[in-house]
Design an enzyme around this catalytic site. Sequence first.
Site, PDB file in Angstrom:
ATOM      1  N   MET A 209      51.528  10.807  30.637  1.00 47.29           N
ATOM      2  CA  MET A 209      51.649   9.584  29.853  1.00 47.29           C
ATOM      3  C   MET A 209      52.947   9.624  29.058  1.00 47.29           C
ATOM      4  SD  MET A 209      47.904   8.184  28.811  1.00 47.29           S
ATOM      5  CE  MET A 209      47.857   8.894  27.209  1.00 47.29           C
ATOM      6  N   GLY A 210      53.849  10.523  29.454  1.00 48.85           N
ATOM      7  CA  GLY A 210      55.125  10.608  28.770  1.00 48.85           C
ATOM      8  C   GLY A 210      55.027  11.393  27.485  1.00 48.85           C
ATOM      9  N   TYR A 211      56.080  11.290  26.686  1.00 54.97           N
ATOM     10  CA  TYR A 211      56.268  12.093  25.490  1.00 54.97           C
ATOM     11  C   TYR A 211      56.034  13.566  25.841  1.00 54.97           C
ATOM     12  CZ  TYR A 211      57.537  12.214  20.666  1.00 54.97           C
ATOM     13  OH  TYR A 211      58.242  12.413  19.505  1.00 54.97           O
TER      14      TYR A 211
ATOM     15  N   HIS B 124      56.040  17.522  26.755  1.00 48.40           N
ATOM     16  CA  HIS B 124      56.090  18.760  25.982  1.00 48.40           C
ATOM     17  C   HIS B 124      56.167  19.939  26.952  1.00 48.40           C
ATOM     18  CE1 HIS B 124      51.870  19.265  27.014  1.00 48.40           C
ATOM     19  NE2 HIS B 124      51.607  18.099  26.463  1.00 48.40           N
ATOM     20  N   GLU B 125      56.217  21.134  26.423  1.00 40.76           N
ATOM     21  CA  GLU B 125      56.429  22.325  27.254  1.00 40.76           C
ATOM     22  C   GLU B 125      55.338  22.503  28.315  1.00 40.76           C
ATOM     23  OE1 GLU B 125      58.682  25.169  28.796  1.00 40.76           O
ATOM     24  OE2 GLU B 125      59.316  23.933  27.101  1.00 40.76           O
ATOM     25  N   GLY B 126      54.115  22.112  28.017  1.00 42.95           N
ATOM     26  CA  GLY B 126      53.048  22.192  29.015  1.00 42.95           C
ATOM     27  C   GLY B 126      53.355  21.330  30.233  1.00 42.95           C
ATOM     28  N   HIS B 127      53.836  20.109  29.998  1.00 43.04           N
ATOM     29  CA  HIS B 127      54.248  19.248  31.116  1.00 43.04           C
ATOM     30  C   HIS B 127      55.365  19.909  31.913  1.00 43.04           C
ATOM     31  CE1 HIS B 127      52.869  15.879  28.323  1.00 43.04           C
ATOM     32  NE2 HIS B 127      52.157  15.647  29.418  1.00 43.04           N
TER      33      HIS B 127
ATOM     34  N   GLN C 115      42.315   4.013  29.375  1.00 43.13           N
ATOM     35  CA  GLN C 115      41.669   5.199  28.818  1.00 43.13           C
ATOM     36  C   GLN C 115      41.616   5.159  27.287  1.00 43.13           C
ATOM     37  OE1 GLN C 115      44.634   7.786  30.823  1.00 43.13           O
ATOM     38  NE2 GLN C 115      44.537   9.016  28.971  1.00 43.13           N
TER      39      GLN C 115
END
Length: 141
Positions: free
Chosen positions: A30-32, A34-37, A61
């Site tokens: 969903m954008g924004y 972070h390191e996990g993405h 959602q």
Amino acid sequence: MDVITTVSEMKAHVRAIKKRGETICLVPTMGYLHEGHLDLMREGKNLADYLMISIFVNPTQFGPTEDLSKYPRDFERDKKLSEQVGVECIFYPGPEEMYPAGYATYVNVEGITDTLCGMSRPTHFRGVTTVVAKLFNICEP
């Protein structure tokens, strides 16, 4: 890097990739970012020939009391981060593209979505499972 905003363009893009005999990895977001993405994207580079992500803030959602408009968005930042890890394409559709007028088909998962946060967010998981099914059908990872 390609940025594609329509389902028809993405389907044509996928056909061209598959015609070359390449495999596709899709990291739905969903954008924004972070390191996990970014870790998922790095792993995706190892799993397939072609790495794409989706950036779509999915309105289905969010419940009626949840503020969709306040969800953080920064496409240019996300694009820059994506490029740094080797993403080749971003699918960036708008809500009207994913849920056109008259849209009436949803994916419901019974049982497990009725517990934990599913109890307080009854439409959340239906929205997640629906959009992921749509993204997989459009991008064919």
